[in-house]
Scaffold this motif. Sequence first.
Motif, mmCIF file in Angstrom:
data_model
loop_
_atom_site.group_PDB
_atom_site.id
_atom_site.type_symbol
_atom_site.label_atom_id
_atom_site.label_comp_id
_atom_site.label_asym_id
_atom_site.label_seq_id
_atom_site.Cartn_x
_atom_site.Cartn_y
_atom_site.Cartn_z
ATOM 1 N N ALA A 33 -24.550 -7.130 1.352
ATOM 2 C CA ALA A 33 -24.019 -7.374 -0.163
ATOM 3 C C ALA A 33 -24.370 -8.818 -0.400
ATOM 4 C CB ALA A 33 -21.953 -7.220 -0.365
ATOM 5 N N ASN A 64 -11.471 4.338 -2.430
ATOM 6 C CA ASN A 64 -12.419 3.556 -2.093
ATOM 7 C C ASN A 64 -13.153 2.476 -3.319
ATOM 8 O OD1 ASN A 64 -12.031 3.788 0.596
ATOM 9 N ND2 ASN A 64 -13.813 4.490 0.641
ATOM 10 N N SER A 102 -21.214 1.450 8.261
ATOM 11 C CA SER A 102 -20.905 2.541 8.392
ATOM 12 C C SER A 102 -21.114 2.756 6.607
ATOM 13 C CB SER A 102 -19.122 2.341 7.732
ATOM 14 O OG SER A 102 -18.913 1.180 6.672
ATOM 15 N N MET A 121 -9.292 -5.953 4.429
ATOM 16 C CA MET A 121 -9.019 -5.995 2.584
ATOM 17 C C MET A 121 -7.469 -5.571 2.167
ATOM 18 S SD MET A 121 -12.015 -3.720 1.379
ATOM 19 C CE MET A 121 -13.722 -3.340 2.616
ATOM 20 N N LEU A 181 -16.224 -14.755 0.642
ATOM 21 C CA LEU A 181 -14.949 -14.006 1.392
ATOM 22 C C LEU A 181 -14.465 -14.474 2.770
ATOM 23 C CD1 LEU A 181 -15.234 -10.713 2.236
ATOM 24 C CD2 LEU A 181 -17.217 -11.531 3.391
HETATM 25 C C1 2P0 Z 1 -19.668 -5.658 1.093
HETATM 26 N N1 2P0 Z 1 -18.672 -5.189 3.288
HETATM 27 O O1 2P0 Z 1 -19.658 -5.621 -0.180
HETATM 28 C C2 2P0 Z 1 -18.545 -5.921 1.623
HETATM 29 C C3 2P0 Z 1 -18.771 -7.028 2.366
HETATM 30 C C4 2P0 Z 1 -18.096 -6.583 4.509
HETATM 31 C C5 2P0 Z 1 -17.806 -7.369 3.427
HETATM 32 O O2 2P0 Z 1 -18.126 -3.145 1.984
HETATM 33 O O3 2P0 Z 1 -12.789 0.521 3.059
HETATM 34 O O4 2P0 Z 1 -17.119 -0.306 5.038
HETATM 35 O O5 2P0 Z 1 -14.899 2.209 4.387
HETATM 36 O O6 2P0 Z 1 -14.835 0.865 1.841
HETATM 37 O O7 2P0 Z 1 -17.458 -0.381 2.830
HETATM 38 C C6 2P0 Z 1 -17.020 -3.433 4.598
HETATM 39 O O8 2P0 Z 1 -16.277 -2.391 4.446
HETATM 40 O O9 2P0 Z 1 -14.966 -0.455 3.703
HETATM 41 C C7 2P0 Z 1 -17.497 -3.911 3.499
HETATM 42 P P1 2P0 Z 1 -14.369 0.528 3.220
HETATM 43 P P2 2P0 Z 1 -16.785 -0.878 3.960
HETATM 44 O O10 2P0 Z 1 -20.369 -4.710 1.920
#
Ligand code: 2P0
Length: 315
Positions: A11, A26, A103, A186, A233
Motif C-alpha cells: 500500500a 474488514n 496475509s 489497528m 502510519l
Molecule cells: C495496508 N496494512 O494497507 C496496511 C498498511 C498494514 C499497514 O492492511 O485486519 O492484514 O486482516 O484486515 O489487511 C495489514 O492488515 O488486516 C494492512 P485485517 P490486514 O496494506
Amino acid sequence: MIICRAPINIAIIKYWGKLEGFESENVANNPSLSVTLDIDHVFTETKVHVSPGDGQVLFKLNNTLQEPTKRMKKVLSKFPTHEKKIFIESVNNFPTGAGMASSASGMAALVLALDKALNTNYEGKALCEIARLGSGSACRSVYGGFVEWNGNSVEQVFTANHWPELRCLLLITNGEEKRFPSTTAMQTTVETSDLYSLRREIAIKRIGCLKRSIEEKDFSSFAKICMQESNQLHALCLDSFPPIHYLNDKAFAIMDRIHEMNRECTIAAYTFDAGPNAFIFCLEENLFKVREGLRGFGEMIECRVGDGPIVTCTD
Ligand code: 2P0
C-alpha cells in the motif's frame, strides 16, 4: 487439484482501521491505494485438493499441518464444502507474518484456488469481497497494477505496464513474525489515538494527488506521498496507547539514508507496512545507485509492478 499463485501488494496510501460497525467484514475506514508486485519474485502458492468427505478441511502452511484459522473459516463459509474433504497447502516464498503482506497474497490465493477447485465461478467483485473477509488488504491482491480499495469497491486504476520504469526493492531487515498483529493493532489505534480522527480526510486528499502523480509518472510527487504515508502510519501507531511500533534501528537508518540520497534530486522512496522490512521504490535508471546506497542493510529482492493472481495447475 488446483494450484494458484497470488502476488503481494504494497500500500502507498495505507489502510489502517475499520469502519465502525463493519469490523467483522474488514470494511476500511479510509480508502487505500496499492501496487501489486510481480509474481515472478514474491508470491503465495496455494494448492487445493477436493475429494468426497463430510466437510473436513486440512491445512498446511509452509509445510506444517495446522488448524484452519478463523479467517480461513470465514472464507470457506462462502464456498460449498459440504460432503467434501478439502486439503489446502499454502507456501510463501518470502517471510510469513513479517509485515510483508503475506496475509494479502495468502487470502487472495486461497479464494482464487477455492473458486476454481469448487467451480463457483465468482466474478471479480465477489472474489474481492470474500478475500477481504479473510484479510482487508487481500482484496487489493485480486488485481494487478495500481489498485484502489474504497469501502466495498476495489478497482484497478492503472495497469501493470502503465509505468514500466518503476521498480520496487524489498529490503528484508528482519524476517521474524511481527509482535503486534495488524487487526488488533489497528483497533487499538482507532480506539486510543487522538490523531486518528484526521486520518480519513488526509487519506482521501492524498489518494487524489497520488493518482495524478502515477498518471503523469511524476516520481518526485509519488515518492513524497509514499514516504509521508508510511511515516503517518507509524506515527499513528506510536500515538496509540499502549504504543505500537514496527520499525527497528535498521528501518530508521534506511529512512535517513534515502533522505540523504534524495538531497539533490528525489531518486528513491521508502514505505513500511506493519513490520521493519522496507519497500523501496525507484526508477530503473537509478536502480544501481539506490542498490549501492542501501548495501549492507539486508537481502534485496527486485520487483516490478505486476499482474494479478494466476492458476498454475489444473489437474
Ligand atoms: C495496508 N496494512 O494497507 C496496511 C498498511 C498494514 C499497514 O492492511 O485486519 O492484514 O486482516 O484486515 O489487511 C495489514 O492488515 O488486516 C494492512 P485485517 P490486514 O496494506
